[in-house]
Scaffold this motif. Structure first.
Motif, PDB file in Angstrom:
ATOM      1  N   ASN A 166       8.014  59.149  35.543  1.00  0.00           N
ATOM      2  CA  ASN A 166       6.665  58.554  35.541  1.00  0.00           C
ATOM      3  C   ASN A 166       6.716  57.083  35.908  1.00  0.00           C
ATOM      4  OD1 ASN A 166       5.419  60.864  34.897  1.00  0.00           O
ATOM      5  ND2 ASN A 166       5.133  60.400  32.714  1.00  0.00           N
ATOM      6  N   MET A 167       7.738  56.418  35.403  1.00  0.00           N
ATOM      7  CA  MET A 167       7.840  54.988  35.716  1.00  0.00           C
ATOM      8  C   MET A 167       8.053  54.813  37.224  1.00  0.00           C
ATOM      9  SD  MET A 167      10.447  52.075  34.433  1.00  0.00           S
ATOM     10  CE  MET A 167      10.332  52.109  32.702  1.00  0.00           C
ATOM     11  N   PHE A 168       8.896  55.676  37.792  1.00  0.00           N
ATOM     12  CA  PHE A 168       9.148  55.599  39.238  1.00  0.00           C
ATOM     13  C   PHE A 168       7.860  55.874  40.017  1.00  0.00           C
ATOM     14  CE2 PHE A 168       9.892  57.690  43.261  1.00  0.00           C
ATOM     15  CZ  PHE A 168      10.834  56.872  43.872  1.00  0.00           C
ATOM     16  N   GLU A 169       7.149  56.925  39.616  1.00  0.00           N
ATOM     17  CA  GLU A 169       5.963  57.341  40.369  1.00  0.00           C
ATOM     18  C   GLU A 169       4.791  56.378  40.180  1.00  0.00           C
ATOM     19  OE1 GLU A 169       5.888  59.650  42.490  1.00  0.00           O
ATOM     20  OE2 GLU A 169       7.604  60.950  42.022  1.00  0.00           O
TER      21      GLU A 169
ATOM     22  N   TYR B  21       9.894  49.707  37.644  1.00  0.00           N
ATOM     23  CA  TYR B  21      11.128  50.487  37.816  1.00  0.00           C
ATOM     24  C   TYR B  21      12.164  49.650  38.572  1.00  0.00           C
ATOM     25  CZ  TYR B  21      13.817  54.728  39.161  1.00  0.00           C
ATOM     26  OH  TYR B  21      14.779  55.687  39.354  1.00  0.00           O
ATOM     27  N   GLU B  22      11.712  48.975  39.614  1.00  0.00           N
ATOM     28  CA  GLU B  22      12.635  48.156  40.413  1.00  0.00           C
ATOM     29  C   GLU B  22      13.116  46.936  39.617  1.00  0.00           C
ATOM     30  OE1 GLU B  22      11.227  47.343  44.348  1.00  0.00           O
ATOM     31  OE2 GLU B  22      11.056  49.478  44.826  1.00  0.00           O
ATOM     32  N   ALA B  23      12.205  46.382  38.809  1.00  0.00           N
ATOM     33  CA  ALA B  23      12.596  45.210  38.015  1.00  0.00           C
ATOM     34  C   ALA B  23      13.656  45.599  36.983  1.00  0.00           C
ATOM     35  CB  ALA B  23      11.368  44.617  37.327  1.00  0.00           C
ATOM     36  N   TYR B  24      13.530  46.795  36.409  1.00  0.00           N
ATOM     37  CA  TYR B  24      14.504  47.245  35.412  1.00  0.00           C
ATOM     38  C   TYR B  24      15.780  47.783  36.054  1.00  0.00           C
ATOM     39  CZ  TYR B  24      11.001  47.101  31.671  1.00  0.00           C
ATOM     40  OH  TYR B  24      10.084  46.705  30.751  1.00  0.00           O
ATOM     41  N   TRP B  25      15.708  48.074  37.356  1.00  0.00           N
ATOM     42  CA  TRP B  25      16.792  48.805  38.003  1.00  0.00           C
ATOM     43  C   TRP B  25      18.192  48.200  37.786  1.00  0.00           C
ATOM     44  CZ3 TRP B  25      17.434  53.562  39.130  1.00  0.00           C
ATOM     45  CH2 TRP B  25      18.512  53.955  39.917  1.00  0.00           C
ATOM     46  N   PRO B  26      18.387  46.888  37.947  1.00  0.00           N
ATOM     47  CA  PRO B  26      19.747  46.365  37.740  1.00  0.00           C
ATOM     48  C   PRO B  26      20.316  46.759  36.375  1.00  0.00           C
ATOM     49  CG  PRO B  26      18.323  44.674  38.647  1.00  0.00           C
ATOM     50  CD  PRO B  26      17.428  45.833  38.310  1.00  0.00           C
TER      51      PRO B  26
ATOM     52  N   PHE C 117      18.409  52.017  46.055  1.00  0.00           N
ATOM     53  CA  PHE C 117      19.504  51.143  46.493  1.00  0.00           C
ATOM     54  C   PHE C 117      18.901  49.973  47.245  1.00  0.00           C
ATOM     55  CE2 PHE C 117      21.041  55.375  46.022  1.00  0.00           C
ATOM     56  CZ  PHE C 117      22.269  55.222  45.407  1.00  0.00           C
ATOM     57  N   MET C 118      19.564  48.835  47.128  1.00  0.00           N
ATOM     58  CA  MET C 118      19.051  47.649  47.820  1.00  0.00           C
ATOM     59  C   MET C 118      19.604  47.620  49.239  1.00  0.00           C
ATOM     60  SD  MET C 118      19.305  43.792  46.497  1.00  0.00           S
ATOM     61  CE  MET C 118      18.047  43.738  45.253  1.00  0.00           C
ATOM     62  N   ASP C 119      18.760  47.270  50.213  1.00  0.00           N
ATOM     63  CA  ASP C 119      19.277  47.157  51.586  1.00  0.00           C
ATOM     64  C   ASP C 119      19.694  45.715  51.849  1.00  0.00           C
ATOM     65  OD1 ASP C 119      16.967  45.736  52.050  1.00  0.00           O
ATOM     66  OD2 ASP C 119      16.362  46.872  53.821  1.00  0.00           O
ATOM     67  N   LEU C 120      20.097  45.429  53.092  1.00  0.00           N
ATOM     68  CA  LEU C 120      20.631  44.095  53.375  1.00  0.00           C
ATOM     69  C   LEU C 120      19.577  43.002  53.266  1.00  0.00           C
ATOM     70  CD1 LEU C 120      23.142  44.787  56.304  1.00  0.00           C
ATOM     71  CD2 LEU C 120      23.567  44.691  53.850  1.00  0.00           C
ATOM     72  N   SER C 121      18.283  43.400  53.272  1.00  0.00           N
ATOM     73  CA  SER C 121      17.242  42.373  53.148  1.00  0.00           C
ATOM     74  C   SER C 121      16.776  42.236  51.707  1.00  0.00           C
ATOM     75  CB  SER C 121      16.064  42.717  54.055  1.00  0.00           C
ATOM     76  OG  SER C 121      15.392  43.844  53.521  1.00  0.00           O
ATOM     77  N   GLY C 122      17.384  42.995  50.792  1.00  0.00           N
ATOM     78  CA  GLY C 122      17.025  42.865  49.374  1.00  0.00           C
ATOM     79  C   GLY C 122      15.906  43.787  48.934  1.00  0.00           C
ATOM     80  N   LYS C 123      15.534  44.762  49.793  1.00  0.00           N
ATOM     81  CA  LYS C 123      14.461  45.692  49.389  1.00  0.00           C
ATOM     82  C   LYS C 123      15.081  46.972  48.854  1.00  0.00           C
ATOM     83  CE  LYS C 123      10.573  44.658  52.374  1.00  0.00           C
ATOM     84  NZ  LYS C 123      10.812  44.400  53.785  1.00  0.00           N
ATOM     85  N   TYR C 124      14.370  47.606  47.908  1.00  0.00           N
ATOM     86  CA  TYR C 124      14.894  48.852  47.327  1.00  0.00           C
ATOM     87  C   TYR C 124      14.334  50.084  48.056  1.00  0.00           C
ATOM     88  CZ  TYR C 124      16.990  46.736  43.180  1.00  0.00           C
ATOM     89  OH  TYR C 124      17.777  46.027  42.307  1.00  0.00           O
ATOM     90  N   TYR C 125      15.202  51.050  48.268  1.00  0.00           N
ATOM     91  CA  TYR C 125      14.785  52.327  48.869  1.00  0.00           C
ATOM     92  C   TYR C 125      15.479  53.479  48.165  1.00  0.00           C
ATOM     93  CZ  TYR C 125      13.337  49.505  52.854  1.00  0.00           C
ATOM     94  OH  TYR C 125      12.740  48.586  53.644  1.00  0.00           O
ATOM     95  N   THR C 126      14.817  54.625  48.095  1.00  0.00           N
ATOM     96  CA  THR C 126      15.553  55.842  47.758  1.00  0.00           C
ATOM     97  C   THR C 126      16.269  56.232  49.056  1.00  0.00           C
ATOM     98  OG1 THR C 126      13.837  57.367  48.476  1.00  0.00           O
ATOM     99  CG2 THR C 126      13.735  56.614  46.184  1.00  0.00           C
ATOM    100  N   ILE C 127      17.242  57.128  48.956  1.00  0.00           N
ATOM    101  CA  ILE C 127      17.971  57.524  50.169  1.00  0.00           C
ATOM    102  C   ILE C 127      16.987  58.122  51.180  1.00  0.00           C
ATOM    103  CG2 ILE C 127      19.829  58.994  51.066  1.00  0.00           C
ATOM    104  CD1 ILE C 127      21.085  57.140  49.120  1.00  0.00           C
TER     105      ILE C 127
END
Ligand SMILES: Nc1ncnc2c1ncn2[C@@H]1O[C@H](COP(=O)(O)OP(=O)(O)OP(=O)(O)O)[C@@H](O)[C@H]1O
Length: 613
Positions: A348-351, A357-362, A388-398
């Motif tokens: 639910n937090m993800f959706e 969700y991203e702030a808690y991710w680390p 996962f974080m990409d090279l620009s610092g953004k989070y993505y699922t695979i």
């Protein structure tokens, strides 16, 4: 010979059996006697409720260590016992008053009365050779009773002198009892087992003023919207002895299986915490254990929490939880319920709150990935929600990353396992407008392998492996001759330094790249595995090299490489080729210590040449 009858029991041995089989820890004495006191209070309040009594009844228990009388007194203002009840429930071992009470008072099964075997009281002989009861029943005109019993099982009963309703259980202790030396031992035991008891429990000892031991109305039992976060944090820190506040928490309840509780996600940013968290389990307000492996899924154990389930007995052994409830299989139901609750909450937090969700991710990153590897229920929902974080610092699922990246058809995902070690390659990727994901936690490697098994069309490739195709490297017909010349020169000047590394010349689109060491993803992973299992040494570059097929990629479109192609100056070629090779090794963190000196000398030599020009 044919006979029928009842088995007889040698009563004098019963105490020994109880001591040996049922009770191994002295804590049990306090747990049993205070549970009886809680029951007595619960019974009286049920009767008052039924009678719709106008007077407000408030039960309480006090535990007092009396050094003058050498005894420990556990008093309650509960239902008390008549002479007849003492005869029935105390003088007869294994005869519980709980069932009688429920039957006589039309109580349903969902009350919180604890006892049911009728043996707990006798655990008192574990710490005392003389136990007495002073009791007065709530029933009108009933005489108070005094009961005394010695460890040899001889007892006496007489008229008591207790004037108020309730029961005092008096344990006469030896002078050598550890509790006289350290009364706080008792305080700690009561706190451990009854911290969440709804009945007030007081403790008093020489030099210790009478004080409340438990939290009768813990904040987490309040309705969620009445909970003050600051108070909740301080409750959490104290209850779980954690120096940090929780990251977040959620409450859950499954009415069907009669379980409710709260889970706190630990703030693990200090990385000094123990791996396992503490999931404390309570039944009818009494603590029954922590991190009980049958009840709590392994991954949930990583967090802190409180689980309350009145259907669990105050077990003597953990196995008996399973046996006692085998019909309902409560253990499996609770286990599954916890997996589901954690899964639903994080999903639910993800959706619904992706930013949160991203702030808690680390902080939850390792937990989520470990849980995906551990738990099928969790993995079935959350494997697609790992980010996962990409090279620009953004989070993505695979999936999000594949959809947005250029490599949609091939489903190849480039990753960096260490942003510092692979900084050179990250730099190249950025310069060339390419992207990659950061897989820099130890758990990312097993996670990645599992993900590939579930999604066979997907390939993860480390940023320094199999990247030639990314730069559209190709060898044109007209370049073939040049490629051979350059490769031969490099082979000549590197000699045995090349080891197992193969050479490949290609015209890469990006001119800034001169030469690059590229690993083969598969054989590098094999080498990594061998290193993990100690078959090769991490610092032994030659052994690693043998295992991981590496290629030295030479870019024919680069100015330095063009110089190598055209120059006949053997001295300069030797310097340049070895220098480039050392730089390529440096970028792989693979420049061996004995080569560093020649690298430094060569660098200085080049600087002198530049100055002299
Ligand atoms: N403080 C008390 N006040 C009133 N009755 C008591 C008290 N302590 C014990 N009793 C009576 O004595 C009975 C026997 O107690 P005992 O602790 O041996 O067994 P139990 O509590 O019924 O079951 P268990 O073996 O699970 O503890 C109780 O069921 C209760 O009826």
């Amino acid at each position: 010979m044919d006979q029928k009858g009842m088995l007889s029991i040698e009563s004098r041995n019963v105490f020994n059996i109880l001591k040996k089989w049922l009770y191994t820890e002295q804590d049990i004495v306090f747990r049993e006697l205070i549970s009886n006191a809680c029951d007595a209070i619960e019974k009286l309040s049920k009767i008052k409720e039924k009678e719709r009594s106008s007077t407000v009844y408030k039960g309480n228990i006090s535990v007092k260590l009396d050094i003058n009388k050498n005894c420990l007194i556990i008093s309650d203002n509960g239902i008390g016992m008549t002479e007849e009840e003492v005869q029935k429930y105390i003088n007869q071992i294994a005869f519980s008053g709980a069932t009688d009470f429920i039957n006589n008072n039309n109580q349903t099964g969902n009350d919180t009365i604890i006892g049911h075997f009728g043996v707990g009281f006798y655990s008192s002989f574990m710490i005392s050779d003389h136990v007495a009861i002073e009791t007065k029943s709530y029933q009108e005109n009933e005489q108070a009773v005094r009961w005394d019993c010695l460890v040899d099982m001889s007892f006496s009963m007489k008229e008591g002198c207790k004037s108020e309703t309730g029961t005092d259980v008096i344990l006469y202790l030896n002078d050598s009892s550890p509790y006289f030396k350290k009364p706080t031992l008792i305080f700690d035991i009561i706190k451990k087992y009854f911290i969440l008891s709804k009945t007030e429990i007081y403790f008093e000892a020489p030099n210790i003023q009478k004080q409340l031991v438990n939290i009768t109305e813990p904040i987490f039992r309040l309705n969620e919207n009445l909970i003050n976060q600051v108070e909740m944090n301080s409750f959490y820190r104290e209850f779980f002895s954690d120096i940090s506040d929780p990251l977040f928490w959620f409450k859950f309840e499954s009415v069907d299986i009669g379980v409710k509780g709260i889970l706190f996600f630990r703030n693990t940013k200090n990385n000094t915490e123990e791996l396992d968290g503490k999931i404390k389990v309570f039944s009818k307000g009494v603590y029954i254990g922590e991190n009980i492996s049958e009840l709590i899924p392994k991954f949930v154990n990583l967090q802190n929490g409180i689980i309350e389930c009145d259907n669990l007995p105050l077990v003597v052994s953990r196995n008996s939880i399973r046996e006692e409830n085998s019909k309902e299989n409560i253990v499996d139901l609770i286990n599954e319920c916890l997996s589901q609750e954690v899964t639903i909450y994080l999903n639910n937090m993800f959706e619904q709150h992706r930013d949160k969700y991203e702030a808690y991710w680390p902080n939850i990153n390792a937990f989520v990935k470990y849980s995906i590897l551990q738990d099928k229920i969790f993995a079935s929902v959350m494997a697609k929600k790992a980010i996962f974080m990409d090279l620009s610092g953004k989070y993505y699922t695979i999936n999000e990353y594949i959809e947005k990246s250029k490599n949609t058809e091939t489903k190849e995902v480039y990753y960096s396992s260490d942003a510092v070690e692979q900084s050179y390659y990250i730099g190249i990727f950025k310069r060339c407008g390419l992207n990659a994901l950061l897989f820099d936690h130890v758990i990312d490697q097993p996670f990645m392998r599992k993900y590939e098994v579930i999604n066979p069309s997907l390939k993860f490739i480390r940023i320094d492996s199999n990247i030639e195709a990314l730069f559209n490297g190709e060898i044109k017909e007209e370049d073939k001759e040049n490629a051979e010349v350059v490769t031969n020169k490099i082979k000549k000047f590197l000699g045995s330094r090349l080891g197992n590394i193969r050479l490949k010349a290609s015209s890469l689109q990006h001119e800034s790249i001169s030469i690059l060491i590229i690993n083969d993803e598969k054989s590098r992973r094999l080498a990594d595995m061998m290193e993990i299992y100690g078959l090769i040494n991490a610092t032994d570059f030659t052994a690693r090299e043998l295992q991981s097929k590496s290629t030295l990629l030479i870019n024919l479109n680069n100015d330095i490489v063009r110089f190598i192609l055209c120059s006949d100056n053997e001295d300069l070629l030797n310097i340049i080729i070895n220098q480039l090779f050392d730089l390529a090794l440096l970028n792989q963190q693979a420049l061996e210590p004995e080569d560093i000196e020649s690298f430094v000398n060569r660098s200085e030599n080049l600087l002198i040449r530049t100055i002299k020009k």
